[in-house]
Design a protein around this motif. Structure first.
Motif, PDB file in Angstrom:
ATOM      1  N   VAL A 193      13.299  13.392   8.418  1.00  0.00           N
ATOM      2  CA  VAL A 193      13.063  12.781   9.729  1.00  0.00           C
ATOM      3  C   VAL A 193      11.670  12.158   9.787  1.00  0.00           C
ATOM      4  N   THR A 194      10.706  12.830   9.184  1.00  0.00           N
ATOM      5  CA  THR A 194       9.377  12.245   9.064  1.00  0.00           C
ATOM      6  C   THR A 194       9.354  11.403   7.795  1.00  0.00           C
ATOM      7  N   PRO A 195       8.882  10.149   7.888  1.00  0.00           N
ATOM      8  CA  PRO A 195       8.912   9.289   6.700  1.00  0.00           C
ATOM      9  C   PRO A 195       8.114   9.897   5.549  1.00  0.00           C
ATOM     10  N   PRO A 196       8.608   9.777   4.326  1.00  0.00           N
ATOM     11  CA  PRO A 196       7.871  10.277   3.168  1.00  0.00           C
ATOM     12  C   PRO A 196       6.663   9.388   2.863  1.00  0.00           C
ATOM     13  N   ILE A 197       5.760   9.897   2.040  1.00  0.00           N
ATOM     14  CA  ILE A 197       4.639   9.093   1.550  1.00  0.00           C
ATOM     15  C   ILE A 197       5.057   8.534   0.194  1.00  0.00           C
ATOM     16  N   HIS A 198       5.168   7.227   0.107  1.00  0.00           N
ATOM     17  CA  HIS A 198       5.569   6.613  -1.161  1.00  0.00           C
ATOM     18  C   HIS A 198       4.337   6.323  -2.003  1.00  0.00           C
ATOM     19  N   MET A 199       4.159   7.116  -3.060  1.00  0.00           N
ATOM     20  CA  MET A 199       2.960   6.993  -3.889  1.00  0.00           C
ATOM     21  C   MET A 199       3.139   6.022  -5.060  1.00  0.00           C
ATOM     22  N   SER A 200       4.367   5.627  -5.339  1.00  0.00           N
ATOM     23  CA  SER A 200       4.633   4.811  -6.537  1.00  0.00           C
ATOM     24  C   SER A 200       3.845   3.498  -6.495  1.00  0.00           C
ATOM     25  N   THR A 201       3.254   3.157  -7.646  1.00  0.00           N
ATOM     26  CA  THR A 201       2.506   1.900  -7.719  1.00  0.00           C
ATOM     27  C   THR A 201       3.378   0.748  -8.192  1.00  0.00           C
ATOM     28  N   GLY A 224       2.025  -1.917  -6.041  1.00  0.00           N
ATOM     29  CA  GLY A 224       1.350  -1.233  -4.936  1.00  0.00           C
ATOM     30  C   GLY A 224       0.289  -2.006  -4.194  1.00  0.00           C
ATOM     31  N   ARG A 225      -0.422  -2.886  -4.889  1.00  0.00           N
ATOM     32  CA  ARG A 225      -1.451  -3.655  -4.166  1.00  0.00           C
ATOM     33  C   ARG A 225      -0.805  -4.660  -3.221  1.00  0.00           C
ATOM     34  N   SER A 226       0.262  -5.307  -3.701  1.00  0.00           N
ATOM     35  CA  SER A 226       0.867  -6.357  -2.869  1.00  0.00           C
ATOM     36  C   SER A 226       1.767  -5.796  -1.773  1.00  0.00           C
ATOM     37  N   GLY A 227       2.282  -4.598  -1.937  1.00  0.00           N
ATOM     38  CA  GLY A 227       3.110  -4.042  -0.880  1.00  0.00           C
ATOM     39  C   GLY A 227       3.525  -2.619  -1.180  1.00  0.00           C
ATOM     40  N   ASN A 228       3.612  -1.800  -0.139  1.00  0.00           N
ATOM     41  CA  ASN A 228       3.972  -0.389  -0.284  1.00  0.00           C
ATOM     42  C   ASN A 228       4.793   0.004   0.952  1.00  0.00           C
ATOM     43  N   PRO A 229       5.886   0.749   0.765  1.00  0.00           N
ATOM     44  CA  PRO A 229       6.765   1.057   1.918  1.00  0.00           C
ATOM     45  C   PRO A 229       6.055   1.804   3.047  1.00  0.00           C
ATOM     46  N   THR A 230       5.157   2.735   2.720  1.00  0.00           N
ATOM     47  CA  THR A 230       4.460   3.483   3.774  1.00  0.00           C
ATOM     48  C   THR A 230       3.515   2.552   4.538  1.00  0.00           C
ATOM     49  N   ARG A 231       2.865   1.641   3.802  1.00  0.00           N
ATOM     50  CA  ARG A 231       1.986   0.663   4.443  1.00  0.00           C
ATOM     51  C   ARG A 231       2.784  -0.267   5.355  1.00  0.00           C
ATOM     52  N   THR A 232       3.970  -0.661   4.897  1.00  0.00           N
ATOM     53  CA  THR A 232       4.809  -1.543   5.720  1.00  0.00           C
ATOM     54  C   THR A 232       5.164  -0.874   7.048  1.00  0.00           C
ATOM     55  N   LEU A 233       5.490   0.424   7.012  1.00  0.00           N
ATOM     56  CA  LEU A 233       5.809   1.125   8.263  1.00  0.00           C
ATOM     57  C   LEU A 233       4.621   1.093   9.214  1.00  0.00           C
ATOM     58  N   LEU A 234       3.430   1.340   8.675  1.00  0.00           N
ATOM     59  CA  LEU A 234       2.220   1.320   9.505  1.00  0.00           C
ATOM     60  C   LEU A 234       2.001  -0.071  10.105  1.00  0.00           C
ATOM     61  N   GLU A 235       2.151  -1.083   9.269  1.00  0.00           N
ATOM     62  CA  GLU A 235       1.938  -2.454   9.763  1.00  0.00           C
ATOM     63  C   GLU A 235       2.943  -2.811  10.853  1.00  0.00           C
ATOM     64  N   GLU A 236       4.184  -2.388  10.674  1.00  0.00           N
ATOM     65  CA  GLU A 236       5.201  -2.682  11.702  1.00  0.00           C
ATOM     66  C   GLU A 236       4.854  -1.995  13.012  1.00  0.00           C
ATOM     67  N   CYS A 237       4.362  -0.761  12.908  1.00  0.00           N
ATOM     68  CA  CYS A 237       4.057   0.007  14.118  1.00  0.00           C
ATOM     69  C   CYS A 237       2.903  -0.633  14.896  1.00  0.00           C
ATOM     70  N   VAL A 238       1.816  -0.962  14.220  1.00  0.00           N
ATOM     71  CA  VAL A 238       0.668  -1.544  14.933  1.00  0.00           C
ATOM     72  C   VAL A 238       1.013  -2.951  15.439  1.00  0.00           C
ATOM     73  N   ARG A 239       1.769  -3.699  14.629  1.00  0.00           N
ATOM     74  CA  ARG A 239       2.245  -5.021  15.081  1.00  0.00           C
ATOM     75  C   ARG A 239       2.982  -4.879  16.412  1.00  0.00           C
ATOM     76  N   PRO A 256      -5.205   0.065   2.015  1.00  0.00           N
ATOM     77  CA  PRO A 256      -5.302   1.519   2.236  1.00  0.00           C
ATOM     78  C   PRO A 256      -4.346   2.266   1.310  1.00  0.00           C
ATOM     79  N   SER A 257      -4.657   3.508   1.030  1.00  0.00           N
ATOM     80  CA  SER A 257      -3.763   4.323   0.200  1.00  0.00           C
ATOM     81  C   SER A 257      -2.522   4.688   1.009  1.00  0.00           C
ATOM     82  N   PRO A 258      -1.408   4.989   0.328  1.00  0.00           N
ATOM     83  CA  PRO A 258      -0.209   5.417   1.055  1.00  0.00           C
ATOM     84  C   PRO A 258      -0.476   6.634   1.943  1.00  0.00           C
ATOM     85  N   PHE A 259      -1.292   7.560   1.467  1.00  0.00           N
ATOM     86  CA  PHE A 259      -1.584   8.754   2.267  1.00  0.00           C
ATOM     87  C   PHE A 259      -2.349   8.375   3.539  1.00  0.00           C
ATOM     88  N   ASP A 260      -3.327   7.463   3.416  1.00  0.00           N
ATOM     89  CA  ASP A 260      -4.062   7.002   4.598  1.00  0.00           C
ATOM     90  C   ASP A 260      -3.114   6.343   5.600  1.00  0.00           C
TER      91      ASP A 260
END
Ligand SMILES: *Cc1c(COP(=O)(O)O)cnc(C)c1O
Length: 375
Positions: free
Chosen positions: A21-29, A46-61, A232-236
């Motif tokens: 239910v809580t999104p996982p942290i995708h660490m894969s590069t 990983g530099r050009s795109g990461n699933p956890t980063r995409t979720l964050l970007e969608e939320c703030v957007r 940012p790192s996936p964990f951040d």
């Protein structure tokens, strides 16, 4: 949808692989290609795109009501990306009391690359108009300002910018999209230090650029994020998402507490002046009332007796930690002129306070004893 609901549901979804239910942290590069050589999920590296980063970007957007967003490894990296879109010889207009890190970036780093800046008293729209040059490409707004909480009319500056074909960018770190809707007021882009209220727990450094629809600059910001690599790192990203879920409620509580602390300070004989946009006596109060839902958790005040007295109050306070930064759950107090360093125009007797989420009665009692010494 209302913003409380967006804060919970945007950038989220049950993980199809596990049901988590809580999104996982995708660490894969790196990400697997399909047999035909394509990338079915759109992620490559990983530099050009990461699933956890995409979720964050969608939320703030979604919270800012924007069209797209790009996450960075710090607020300064986000602001840097906006300036890097510009070219040598371009001119920018920024507030006189700009965040000191941004001022330093312009004066000590980007000036050598040929980016010229004018520092103006931005609440005075005539001064902004007078500063426009043929090469002006961008106006950066920061309201409430740091540390005097000056209020700039975002809609007026955005309209002036539009009339001249200039981009208007707002640093919305202090107000957050909960209190202030810069894109609705006409700005082209919003920048954030997500280190502050969006993270909200004092445990992650990050930045964000959000664009309005049809922003001319944003595609370059995205390219700079991916090519420059200040990501940012996936964990951040995951920590930020967790913090943002409660942002609407935290901003309400920060604002309510700050309003009470400001009212207390305003009546205290040892306080020369209080800077809080929620106070009717504040010079930007009317504009703040029009463009902010609440007045936020930041305030500053001048202590009678000069810098020694100011340092003494900060030293005597016990619930307020003496530290820079803002926006976390705990209250902080800071002698601002000494962190800004040489060239600071901040009054020497000024303390800046980030009002946290403790009970307002306890915060007021602590300040009361901190201000109460003989003589
Ligand atoms: C803190 C801050 C920044 C810089 O962000 P970092 O995350 O420290 O790099 C920029 N603008 C404002 C208004 C800030 O408060």
């Amino acid at each position: 949808m209302e913003i409380e609901t967006l804060a919970i549901h945007s950038g989220r979804g049950v993980d199809p692989a596990t049901g988590a239910v809580t999104p996982p942290i995708h660490m894969s590069t790196t990400f697997q290609r399909a047999e035909d050589g394509t990338y079915p999920q759109g992620f490559v590296y990983g530099r050009s795109g990461n699933p956890t980063r995409t979720l964050l970007e969608e939320c703030v957007r979604d919270l800012e009501g924007g069209a797209d967003a790009a996450a960075f490894s710090s607020g300064m990296a986000a602001i840097m990306s906006v300036f890097q879109v510009l070219s040598s010889g371009d001119h920018v207009i920024v507030p006189q009391d700009l965040y000191h890190g941004t001022a330093r970036l312009l004066l000590e780093r980007l000036a050598r690359w040929g980016l010229h800046a004018s520092f103006v008293d931005m609440p005075d729209i005539d001064k902004v108009r007078a500063a426009i040059l043929p090469d002006t490409k961008l106006i950066l707004v920061e309201t409430p300002s740091n540390p005097l909480l000056k209020i700039t009319d975002i809609a007026a500056v955005a309209q002036l910018a539009r009339e001249h074909g200039i981009s208007c960018v707002c640093d919305n770190t202090w107000a957050t999209p909960i209190l202030q809707r810069c894109l609705d007021l006409g700005a082209d882009m919003v920048v954030h230090s997500t280190t502050k209220y969006l993270g909200g727990h004092g445990d992650v450094t990050g930045g964000m650029v959000v664009s309005a629809k049809d922003s001319a600059l944003f595609p370059e910001v995205r390219a700079i994020q991916q090519d420059g690599g200040a990501v940012p790192s996936p964990f951040d990203c995951w920590l930020l998402l967790r913090g943002i879920r409660t942002l609407p409620y935290r901003m309400r509580a920060h604002s309510e507490n700050a309003a009470r602390v400001a009212a207390f300070l305003e009546g205290h004989p040892r306080v020369v002046q209080v800077f809080y946009p929620g106070l009717p006596a504040h010079e930007g109060h009317e504009t703040a009332r029009q463009q902010m839902n609440m007045f936020g958790g930041m305030l500053s005040f001048r202590v009678r007796g000069g810098p020694e007295a100011a340092f003494r109050v900060a030293a005597r306070a016990s619930l307020f930690t003496r530290a820079t930064s803002l926006g976390s759950y705990e209250s902080l107090i800071e002698h601002r002129a000494s962190i800004e360093g040489l060239g600071s125009a901040t009054p020497e007797d000024l303390l800046r306070v980030s009002v946290g989420l403790e009970h307002a009665d306890d915060l007021i009692a602590d300040l009361e004893q901190a201000l109460d010494w003989g003589g």
